[in-house]
Design a protein around this motif. Structure first.
Motif, PDB file in Angstrom:
ATOM      1  N   GLU A  13      -0.060   0.565   4.979  1.00  0.00           N
ATOM      2  CA  GLU A  13       0.349   0.180   3.623  1.00  0.00           C
ATOM      3  C   GLU A  13       1.869   0.142   3.510  1.00  0.00           C
ATOM      4  N   LEU A  14       2.388  -0.918   2.900  1.00  0.00           N
ATOM      5  CA  LEU A  14       3.809  -1.024   2.579  1.00  0.00           C
ATOM      6  C   LEU A  14       3.977  -0.729   1.099  1.00  0.00           C
ATOM      7  N   HIS A  15       4.788   0.282   0.783  1.00  0.00           N
ATOM      8  CA  HIS A  15       5.061   0.651  -0.603  1.00  0.00           C
ATOM      9  C   HIS A  15       6.515   0.321  -0.938  1.00  0.00           C
ATOM     10  N   LEU A  16       6.715  -0.306  -2.082  1.00  0.00           N
ATOM     11  CA  LEU A  16       8.064  -0.653  -2.536  1.00  0.00           C
ATOM     12  C   LEU A  16       8.485   0.318  -3.630  1.00  0.00           C
ATOM     13  N   LEU A  17       9.692   0.859  -3.521  1.00  0.00           N
ATOM     14  CA  LEU A  17      10.205   1.712  -4.583  1.00  0.00           C
ATOM     15  C   LEU A  17      10.257   0.880  -5.857  1.00  0.00           C
ATOM     16  N   ALA A  18       9.625   1.350  -6.912  1.00  0.00           N
ATOM     17  CA  ALA A  18       9.442   0.557  -8.131  1.00  0.00           C
ATOM     18  C   ALA A  18      10.691   0.552  -9.006  1.00  0.00           C
ATOM     19  N   SER A  19      11.835   0.259  -8.402  1.00  0.00           N
ATOM     20  CA  SER A  19      13.094   0.169  -9.133  1.00  0.00           C
ATOM     21  C   SER A  19      14.098  -0.535  -8.252  1.00  0.00           C
ATOM     22  N   ALA A  34      -9.302  -7.915  10.513  1.00  0.00           N
ATOM     23  CA  ALA A  34      -9.966  -6.644  10.823  1.00  0.00           C
ATOM     24  C   ALA A  34     -10.313  -5.858   9.559  1.00  0.00           C
ATOM     25  N   THR A  35      -9.382  -5.821   8.595  1.00  0.00           N
ATOM     26  CA  THR A  35      -9.596  -5.020   7.373  1.00  0.00           C
ATOM     27  C   THR A  35      -9.145  -5.804   6.147  1.00  0.00           C
ATOM     28  N   PRO A  36      -9.878  -6.856   5.765  1.00  0.00           N
ATOM     29  CA  PRO A  36      -9.436  -7.714   4.658  1.00  0.00           C
ATOM     30  C   PRO A  36      -9.316  -6.991   3.320  1.00  0.00           C
ATOM     31  N   ASN A  37     -10.127  -5.950   3.110  1.00  0.00           N
ATOM     32  CA  ASN A  37     -10.138  -5.276   1.813  1.00  0.00           C
ATOM     33  C   ASN A  37      -9.257  -4.028   1.755  1.00  0.00           C
ATOM     34  N   ALA A  38      -8.582  -3.729   2.871  1.00  0.00           N
ATOM     35  CA  ALA A  38      -7.676  -2.580   2.887  1.00  0.00           C
ATOM     36  C   ALA A  38      -6.417  -2.908   2.095  1.00  0.00           C
ATOM     37  N   VAL A  39      -5.812  -1.889   1.478  1.00  0.00           N
ATOM     38  CA  VAL A  39      -4.577  -2.104   0.723  1.00  0.00           C
ATOM     39  C   VAL A  39      -3.431  -2.383   1.686  1.00  0.00           C
ATOM     40  N   ALA A  40      -2.692  -3.454   1.433  1.00  0.00           N
ATOM     41  CA  ALA A  40      -1.568  -3.834   2.280  1.00  0.00           C
ATOM     42  C   ALA A  40      -0.226  -3.573   1.610  1.00  0.00           C
ATOM     43  N   LEU A  41      -0.135  -3.825   0.291  1.00  0.00           N
ATOM     44  CA  LEU A  41       1.152  -3.803  -0.407  1.00  0.00           C
ATOM     45  C   LEU A  41       0.992  -3.148  -1.773  1.00  0.00           C
ATOM     46  N   VAL A  42       1.916  -2.221  -2.080  1.00  0.00           N
ATOM     47  CA  VAL A  42       1.894  -1.518  -3.361  1.00  0.00           C
ATOM     48  C   VAL A  42       3.291  -1.531  -3.968  1.00  0.00           C
ATOM     49  N   SER A  43       3.378  -1.956  -5.229  1.00  0.00           N
ATOM     50  CA  SER A  43       4.644  -1.922  -5.964  1.00  0.00           C
ATOM     51  C   SER A  43       4.338  -1.473  -7.381  1.00  0.00           C
ATOM     52  N   GLY A  44       4.656  -0.206  -7.693  1.00  0.00           N
ATOM     53  CA  GLY A  44       4.302   0.321  -8.998  1.00  0.00           C
ATOM     54  C   GLY A  44       2.794   0.350  -9.164  1.00  0.00           C
ATOM     55  N   SER A  45       2.309  -0.296 -10.226  1.00  0.00           N
ATOM     56  CA  SER A  45       0.866  -0.350 -10.476  1.00  0.00           C
ATOM     57  C   SER A  45       0.194  -1.552  -9.814  1.00  0.00           C
TER      58      SER A  45
END
Length: 622
Positions: A224-230, A25-36
Motif C-alpha cells: 500500500e502507498l499512503h500519501l500524507l494528507a497535507s 494477482a490481487t485486484p481487490n487489495a488496497v493500492a493507494l490511500v490519501s486521507g479518506s
C-alpha cells in the motif's frame, strides 16, 4: 573500487508492468490511500489505463516527456502510472515553485504535454495547448479503454526526468532510464524483502529524487502507498498516520524524521512501533540525534543510510546502522554498492586512489543515467568514459569526496565544489549567487551554509550593494532582495539571512576566503518596539526567538525574513499548542507575513472560540 552484487535473476519487467502483475494477482487489495480516499489495485490500474490511452492518442510514446504539476494526491500517482504505461517519461514539478521558475524549467525541457489540475492553472505559464487537466478533461478521459496499453519501450529509454540545482543559475534536468530505475526497485525488493504486507508513507516533495523510489516501492510489491494528507509536512499528522495506518516503510531526509523522535514522550514514540525500516538519504545523518530514540527501548525500527545521486537513479550505496555510539563521535558510513553498481574513488586526473585515501566518488553500472537534457557540454563533463584495466567504464563524477574505510564501507567526506544539501534537498550555492547577482542593486553575492547548531543549517547570503547604504537604506534593499529571491528561487533555496559586506575577503591564492566569511554575522536582532506587549505576545515572542536562536524578536519582525523555516515553525506551533491549549497545524505559518503580533492575535482569537464552544456545550448539557 567496490562492486555491488551482479544480480542476473532480477525481475526483467518494467515498473508499470510489475504494477500490472500485482493488479492481476490481487485486484481487490488496497493500492493507494490519501486521507479518506482509497483505490484498489484494479481501480488504480483502470484510471491509469484510461489516462494512458488518452495520452497515446495525443501522441505520447517511448521517450516522450510529459510533465506533472500537481499537489500530493491520488491524481498525481495516477498520472505517473499513466505516463509510464503510455511509454513516456514523467517530469515532476513542485506546485509550490514560483511561477517564473516553473516557466524557466518548462522552457528548458520543452514539454509537449503537461498534466495538472484546474486549480493550479494560475501558477502555470500561459497555456499553449500543452496542458491537460485531469478534472477539466475528465469527460474525454472517461471515454478511453480500461485495458492495459502495450507500448514498445527498451531498457535504455527514459523513465523520468528530475530537476536538480545547477551552478549556472538554471536547474539541471537529469534523465533516468528504465534500466537504472528497474535495477534500483528490484534491489530494494530483494534486499529488504518488501512484500504485499508493507505500507509506505510518502511525505516528501514530488520533485525530490527520493520521492520517485518511495512512490514505486509498494506498487511493484503489492503493498500500500499512503500519501500524507497535507501539502505541508506535519510531524503530528505523520505520527498519527503511521500509527493508525500501521505504516511499515518510510523514505525521507533525516531532518524531517528527527521531528518525529526528538523531544517526544515514550507514548508518542510508540506511535512509530509499526515502522519496520526507515530509509534516510539526501543529507548526512546525525547519529547523536538518533541515539536517544534508539536507546529508549521504544525503537523497533531498522535505519538504513542510502546514498546516491539523481543522475544515477537515486541510490548507489547503502549502510544498515547498528553502532550508534560510534556515530555520535564520527560520521555514519554510506556503505557498500547496491546490485549491479560499482563505486570508484578517483583523483582529479581520474586515476584510482589507494584504499583509504580521499578522492572523488564516481559511480558506474546499471544506475548511471542518460545525462542532462539539452546540455551535451555538461553531460560530457560529468559522464566520463575511461579505461579501467581491460575494459572501459562510463563513470558519473558525483562531485562528492569520499574514501573506502578499513571495514569495507565507503565514507562521505564532503563536496568537491560548494554544492550542499540543506534539510535533505540538494542546493548549488552558485545557483543562488547567480540569481542574486542579477538584482539591479547588487554588485556581488557569496552564499554559504552555516550550521547554527547541530543539524540546523541556514543559508547566508553575503552581498555588496552597488551603492553604499546606511542601515536604514540597507533594510529597504534587503526586503527588496528577499522579494526578488522569492520570485526566482524555490523556498528551500531562499537565503535565511542577508549580510551586507564592503568587500569580498580573499585568501593568499586570490580566491574567495569563505572561512573568513563564515565569521561574519549579519544583524538579526529585533526592531525597536512601538508599544507594550501582551502576555501572548511575550510568550510567543520567546518561542520564536528560541527557534531562531536570537536574543529577541520584534512584534512586526517576519519569522521567515529572520531565517525561519518549516522545521522551526513546527517547533513553535507545538509549543503554542501545549501552552495555550490550541490545535493549530503548520498552516498557522502562512505564506503571508508571519509576525509575533499576528500569531498572538490568532492564538487569542482561537482561545476565545474554544472557550465559547465549551460554554455552549455546557449549556446544552444542562
Amino acid at each position: 573500487m567496490k562492486n555491488g552484487v551482479s544480480d542476473d535473476h532480477a525481475v526483467d519487467l518494467y515498473i508499470h508492468e510489475q504494477f500490472e502483475q500485482c493488479v492481476a494477482a490481487t485486484p481487490n487489495a488496497v493500492a493507494l490511500v490519501s486521507g479518506s480516499t482509497k483505490h484498489t489495485y484494479s481501480e488504480l490500474n483502470g484510471k491509469a489505463n484510461q489516462l494512458a490511452n488518452y495520452l497515446i492518442k495525443r501522441g505520447v510514446k517511448a521517450n516522450s516527456r510529459v510533465g506533472i504539476c500537481m499537489d500530493r494526491s491520488c491524481e498525481m500517482i495516477i498520472a505517473v502510472l499513466a505516463i509510464l504505461k503510455a511509454g513516456g517519461a514523467y517530469v515532476p514539478f513542485d506546485s509550490s515553485y514560483p511561477k517564473a521558475r516553473l516557466a524557466g524549467m518548462l522552457q528548458e525541457i520543452k514539454l509537449k504535454h503537461l498534466l495538472s489540475m484546474n486549480a493550479l492553472l494560475e501558477i502555470l505559464p500561459e497555456d499553449d495547448g500543452s496542458v491537460i487537466t485531469l478534472d477539466g478533461d475528465k469527460d474525454q478521459i472517461a471515454q478511453e479503454s480500461f485495458d492495459n496499453p502495450r507500448q514498445g519501450i527498451a531498457p535504455g529509454d527514459l523513465a523520468y526526468i528530475i530537476f536538480t540545482s545547477g551552478s549556472t543559475g538554471k536547474s539541471k534536468a537529469a534523465a533516468v532510464h528504465h534500466r537504472g530505475w528497474r535495477n534500483l526497485l528490484n534491489w530494494f525488493s530483494r534486499q529488504f524483502e518488501i512484500t504485499s504486507q508493507d505500507k509506505v508513507l510518502l511525505i516528501s516533495s514530488f520533485s525530490f529524487d527520493l520521492t520517485q523510489r518511495a512512490l514505486a516501492m509498494p506498487l511493484v510489491s503489492g503493498g500500500e502507498l499512503h500519501l500524507l494528507a497535507s501539502n505541508h509536512y506535519s510531524p503530528e499528522l505523520a505520527l498519527s498516520t503511521i500509527e493508525t495506518q500501521k505504516i511499515t516503510l518510510m523514505n525521507c531526509a533525516p531532518s524531517p524524521f528527527y521531528t518525529l523522535i526528538e523531544n517526544q514522550s515514550a507514548d508518542v514514540r510508540r506511535m512509530l512501533n509499526s515502522l519496520r525500516i526507515v530509509f534516510l538519504g539526501g543529507e548526512a545523518i546525525s547519529g547523536a540525534r538518533l541515539k536517544d530514540w534508539v536507546d529508549s527501548g521504544t525503537c523497533k525500527t531498522e535505519l538504513v543510510n542510502v546514498y546516491g545521486i539523481a543522475e544515477c537513479s537515486d541510490v548507489s550505496t547503502y549502510y544498515r546502522l547498528h553502532d550508534y555510539s560510534r556515530y555520535v563521535s564520527g560520521s555514519v558510513p554510506i556503505g557498500i554498492p547496491i546490485d549491479n553498481t560499482r563505486v570508484y574513488v578517483m583523483d582529479p586526473e581520474m586515476n584510482r586512489v589507494t584504499d583509504g585515501e580521499t578522492g572523488e566518488l564516481c559511480i558506474a553500472g546499471d544506475g548511471v543515467g542518460k545525462g542532462y537534457v539539452n546540455d551535451p557540454e555538461l553531460t560530457k563533463k560529468k559522464f566520463v568514459k575511461i579505461k579501467l584495466g581491460r575494459k572501459s567504464e562510463l563513470l558519473y563524477r558525483t562531485g562528492d569526496l569520499g574514501r573506502l574505510g578499513k571495514d569495507g564501507n565507503f565514507e562521505y567526506v564532503g563536496r568537491v565544489d560548494y554544492q550542499v544539501k540543506v534539510h535533505g534537498v540538494r542546493v548549488e550555492l552558485e545557483e543562488i549567487e547567480n540569481v542574486l547577482r542579477q538584482h539591479s542593486k547588487i554588485q556581488e553575492a557569496i552564499v554559504l551554509v552555516k550550521e547554527v547548531e547541530l543539524g540546523d543549517q541556514r543559508i547566508f547570503a553575503y552581498v555588496i550593494p552597488k551603492e553604499s547604504a546606511s542601515d536604514t537604506e540597507w533594510s529597504t534593499v534587503e526586503e527588496d532582495l528577499r522579494r526578488y529571491a522569492r520570485l526566482k528561487l524555490p523556498k528551500n533555496m531562499i537565503p535565511n539571512t542577508f549580510v551586507k559586506i564592503r568587500e569580498v575577503p580573499l585568501n593568499p591564492n586570490g580566491k574567495v576566503d569563505r572561512i573568513a566569511l563564515q565569521n561574519e554575522n549579519g544583524h538579526n536582532g529585533a526592531k525597536p518596539q512601538s508599544r507594550q506587549r501582551s502576555t501572548a505576545e511575550i510568550v510567543i515572542g520567546a518561542f520564536v526567538a528560541e527557534a531562531l536562536h536570537v536574543p529577541q524578536v520584534g512584534l512586526e519582525d517576519d519569522f521567515f525574513d529572520m531565517g525561519g523555516h518549516s522545521l522551526m515553525a513546527i517547533q513553535v506551533v507545538t509549543q503554542i499548542n501545549e501552552t495555550f491549549g490550541t490545535r493549530f497545524d503548520l498552516s498557522l505559518f502562512s505564506e503571508d507575513k508571519t509576525t509575533v503580533s499576528k500569531l498572538a492575535f490568532l492564538v487569542t482569537e482561537e482561545q476565545q472560540r474554544l472557550k465559547q464552544d465549551t460554554v455552549a456545550e455546557s449549556t446544552t448539557a444542562a
